[in-house]
Scaffold this active site. Structure first.
Site, PDB file in Angstrom:
ATOM      1  N   CYS A 121      29.239 -11.553 100.126  1.00  0.00           N
ATOM      2  CA  CYS A 121      27.926 -11.436  99.488  1.00  0.00           C
ATOM      3  C   CYS A 121      27.211 -12.776  99.522  1.00  0.00           C
ATOM      4  CB  CYS A 121      28.072 -10.952  98.050  1.00  0.00           C
ATOM      5  SG  CYS A 121      26.503 -10.971  97.177  1.00  0.00           S
ATOM      6  N   CYS A 168      25.146 -13.695  96.436  1.00  0.00           N
ATOM      7  CA  CYS A 168      25.933 -14.136  95.289  1.00  0.00           C
ATOM      8  C   CYS A 168      26.446 -15.552  95.502  1.00  0.00           C
ATOM      9  CB  CYS A 168      27.146 -13.232  95.071  1.00  0.00           C
ATOM     10  SG  CYS A 168      26.835 -11.488  95.362  1.00  0.00           S
ATOM     11  N   ASP A 169      26.934 -15.857  96.702  1.00  0.00           N
ATOM     12  CA  ASP A 169      27.775 -17.035  96.887  1.00  0.00           C
ATOM     13  C   ASP A 169      27.187 -18.164  97.723  1.00  0.00           C
ATOM     14  OD1 ASP A 169      29.694 -15.770  95.347  1.00  0.00           O
ATOM     15  OD2 ASP A 169      30.588 -14.770  97.078  1.00  0.00           O
TER      16      ASP A 169
END
Lengths: 303, 303
Positions: free
Chosen positions: A129, A132-133
């Site tokens: 992701c 997200c990261d």
């Protein structure tokens, strides 16, 4: 006893819930998270009516829309199984619920490469992701693996964050939007490696390198982050019904007709978990509407 | 020569254009107006991501989204016919265009009652668009004719404007959302007449009364406005193709498969003009996306 239980709260599930609430159905929504894969997108430019919005922002709008109605929302809850008797029994980790109709709108989960090192370094440099990261890899060299829009999106997000981005595509061309591909090509931070297969992820505690093969020649790339963006598989829930198995297609997607009906009466499905040909936020939302109105029609006929 | 010509710029056509522009297709949009029937809606509460927005406001968002891309937009132009030769020739009132693929996204037009007085008093007290015309009837007695969501919407809009609203429904119950029906029932301005048929519209220069029949008994209602909200029919364009006629269903809707393909190769259709089971803004938008991606796929295979 609920009129309708919706499993999943991505674009399809939330739209289904909005329509159900407006029809005053006694509605339950069970979901692990809100926003689904939409919440994991970087920039969304193709949800009609929002010219530019980030995935998390759009998911927030969806969430607010959902929560503006008085429905029972079970958030952070995993559904274990659905059993059809006279009605439907929905088993979750916490509780069991009963419902006259069910819409499965559980979307999809990221596909794994299944190569050495992948399991070991998951969340230790490997991520599925980018939204997200990506911020965790500021100033670092990273690799994005994949050849579609999600890989291009990941690379685009990383342009502003990472030091260098290897974009590794097993095919000889990309399947994504030209507009995205241009952005990637125009960045001198991105090195595109087409026809390149990723063989192994190597490190100690965290990722240090990856081994790739291009034209039968092995190469080692020094990277601290690996973004795997090679597609996804439908997130299925076991369904038990007295006489029939839930029909899936060759991709393990739930087969629905134009009314979002599955082969089990009273059980509907919508969005990316189904055989709908395009997996897009706006398509999933429209599909959720159809499933909800079909469930409403079913209830009107059976109540 | 265009890659893709989209006819109509409601939710389906605009979404198709957004996707085509992002794919860098050489795209032409021909439309009589922007926003389609969405622009005629009162309050829209079920376009996921916008909790409350008026039809015209949502249409404005769509329009801005469309116009953020560099595509050829022919606004205020009526398409007269589509002819398939090697490619497609699209004839408009003004010019002729050529295109490799076409998406028909022309939506629907309001249905008429076909009763005495209807043609005579059109736009002289009779209207088919409450959003457009309700403000003209401030403080007056009006009738809304119909039994679905659009009739309920018209009545809801008129509650705050008109003096009295007769809601005349030929059936014995309403087909619309419970949430809308409640609003109508809770207003002491609205008098609901179920199982009531409208027989004639009477006036001099403008509407003065309508004649209705309930339980075989004739009644005359004094009204100065008549809002006809009894559904709509697909807005078709004549299509000529060498070997085949464009396939329509029994409701004269264009038959498309799950990829929005018609029976004529290269010709796609999306939204309310098609056989898609639900006529909703979010559904039409999703459908436009599918049509656009299908046209893109067709071009990739044939170019």
């Amino acid at each position: 006893m609920y009129d309708l239980t919706i499993i999943g709260a991505g674009p399809a599930g939330i739209t289904a819930a909005v329509y159900a609430a407006r029809k005053k159905l006694n509605t339950l929504v069970i979901t692990k998270n809100i926003g689904g894969q939409a919440a994991l997108s970087g920039e969304v430019g193709n949800y009609t009516g929002y010219q530019f919005i980030s995935g998390p922002e759009l998911a927030k709008k969806f969430e607010e829309h959902l929560k503006s109605f008085n429905i029972n929302l079970q958030e952070g809850v995993k559904t274990l199984s659905i059993e059809k008797t006279d009605n439907f029994k929905i088993k979750t980790e916490k509780k069991e619920f009963e419902s006259k109709t069910v819409i499965i709108a559980t979307g999809r989960t990221s596909r794994m490469l299944n190569i050495p090192g992948e399991k070991k370094f998951k969340n230790k440099g490997i991520t599925y992701c980018a939204t997200c990261d990506a911020p965790l890899f500021a100033g670092k060299d990273v690799a994005v693996i994949g050849g579609g829009n999600s890989a291009l999106d990941a690379a685009i997000q990383l342009i502003n964050i990472a030091k260098k981005v290897y974009l590794i595509n097993i095919n000889d061309s990309f399947q994504g939007d030209e507009i995205r591909l241009e952005k990637v090509r125009n960045s001198d931070k991105v090195e595109i490696l087409n026809s390149t297969e990723t063989k192994e992820i190597i490190g100690h505690e965290f990722v240090k390198k990856i081994k790739v093969v291009k034209d039968s020649e092995e190469k080692i790339l020094d990277v601290e982050g690996v973004f795997i963006e090679i597609g996804s598989t439908p997130s299925l829930i076991p369904v038990k019904a007295p006489d029939s198995e839930l029909e899936l297609n060759q991709y393990k997607e739930i087969v629905v007709n134009e009314h979002c009906e599955t082969n089990i009466p009273g059980l509907f499905a919508a969005g990316d978990v189904t055989n709908i040909p395009e997996k897009q936020i706006i398509v999933a939302a429209g599909h959720g509407c159809i499933a909800s109105l079909s469930a409403f029609g079913y209830l009107s006929k059976t109540k």
